[in-house]
Design a protein around this motif. Structure first.
Motif, short mmCIF file in Angstrom:
data_model
loop_
_atom_site.label_atom_id
_atom_site.label_comp_id
_atom_site.label_asym_id
_atom_site.label_seq_id
_atom_site.Cartn_x
_atom_site.Cartn_y
_atom_site.Cartn_z
N LEU A 28 19.68 6.96 -12.15
CA LEU A 28 18.27 6.88 -12.53
C LEU A 28 17.37 6.73 -11.31
N HIS A 109 12.96 2.83 -15.87
CA HIS A 109 13.53 3.92 -15.08
C HIS A 109 13.73 5.21 -15.87
N TRP A 110 13.74 5.12 -17.19
CA TRP A 110 13.94 6.34 -17.97
C TRP A 110 12.77 7.31 -17.80
N THR A 113 12.75 9.22 -14.54
CA THR A 113 13.84 10.19 -14.33
C THR A 113 13.59 11.42 -15.18
N LYS A 119 20.06 11.23 -17.77
CA LYS A 119 19.89 10.16 -18.76
C LYS A 119 21.06 10.14 -19.73
#
Length: 243
Positions: A28, A109-110, A113, A119
């Motif tokens: 990530l 962090h998703w 990214t 993911k």
């Protein structure tokens, strides 16, 4: 409260929190562990197994399988199938809960990214080269050597003359998982554990992960069926050898 169900659930949950957690840290964006590489990921998974075994032991499961393949292989090698109905649901539930915790831990962090495949890779495995027969063989081979070698380790730590002390068994299993990851994991990401893959894949499908894509259900059968087949073959082989 300690019980075999609770032990397997919490042990598997710990396995996934630390295992999927190291993958998240490596993949990530804006993680301080970003790009740590395959060595870091395989080491993290080995330590995750070690922690999961200790947690399972401490909370009610002396077997500490934390893997349906190990439970199935053990049942076939001994002829005792009673543990399957208790251990497998606990393992799948624990894997799902562990994935939810990883999602929460890396929450900012998703969105940072953009790559949907990265993911997904935090939660479940995927092949380096997509070929169903070859991917299935990889999972069968990896799981066979996991279950067969664990049986050998159990024999080697059984307390007989010349055996290793019992307390070293979790460390030996962790080293085994590290070795499988380094040697055999490059093809499919070495699920070698149906709960480890399916539980987090379901979590990926249902969680509101920022910018997520497909959960790749077209591949999902392989990291479940392959380990089951490998476990059955290893269980039969162990039974034949009378380990």
């Amino acid at each position: 409260m300690a019980s075999p169900f609770l032990g397997e659930m919490l042990g598997t949950m710990t396995l996934i929190v630390l295992g999927d957690g190291v993958v998240a840290g490596a993949l990530l964006k804006r993680s301080k562990g970003e790009a740590m590489g395959w060595i870091g990921i395989t080491a993290g998974w080995a330590f995750a197994v070690l922690a999961g075994v200790f947690v399972a032991n401490a909370t009610g499961s002396p077997d500490a399988h934390i893997n349906p393949a190990v439970t199935i292989g053990g049942a076939i090698s001994t002829g005792d199938y009673a543990k399957i109905a208790v251990y497998l649901p606990a393992q799948f539930l624990g894997a799902f809960l562990g994935a939810v915790i990883v999602w929460l831990h890396y929450l900012p962090h998703w969105a940072e990214t953009p790559e949907q495949d990265l993911k997904l890779a935090v939660f479940c495995t995927g092949p380096a080269i997509r070929s169903a027969p070859a991917n299935m063989i990889s999972e069968i081979v990896g799981t066979f050597f996991l279950v067969f070698t664990i049986a050998a380790l159990v024999t080697a730590t059984s307390g007989s003359a010349g055996a290793f002390p019992r307390g070293v068994a979790p460390y030996l299993v962790a080293m085994l998982v590290w070795g499988i990851g380094l040697s055999l994991g490059g093809t499919t990401g070495y699920a070698i554990n149906p709960a480890r893959d399916l539980g987090p894949r379901i979590a990926h499908a249902v969680l509101p992960i920022a910018g997520k894509g497909s959960s790749d259900w077209g591949y999902a059968l392989i990291p479940v069926a392959g380990p089951v087949v490998g476990a059955v073959l290893a269980g039969l082989f162990v039974r034949m050898l009378s380990l």
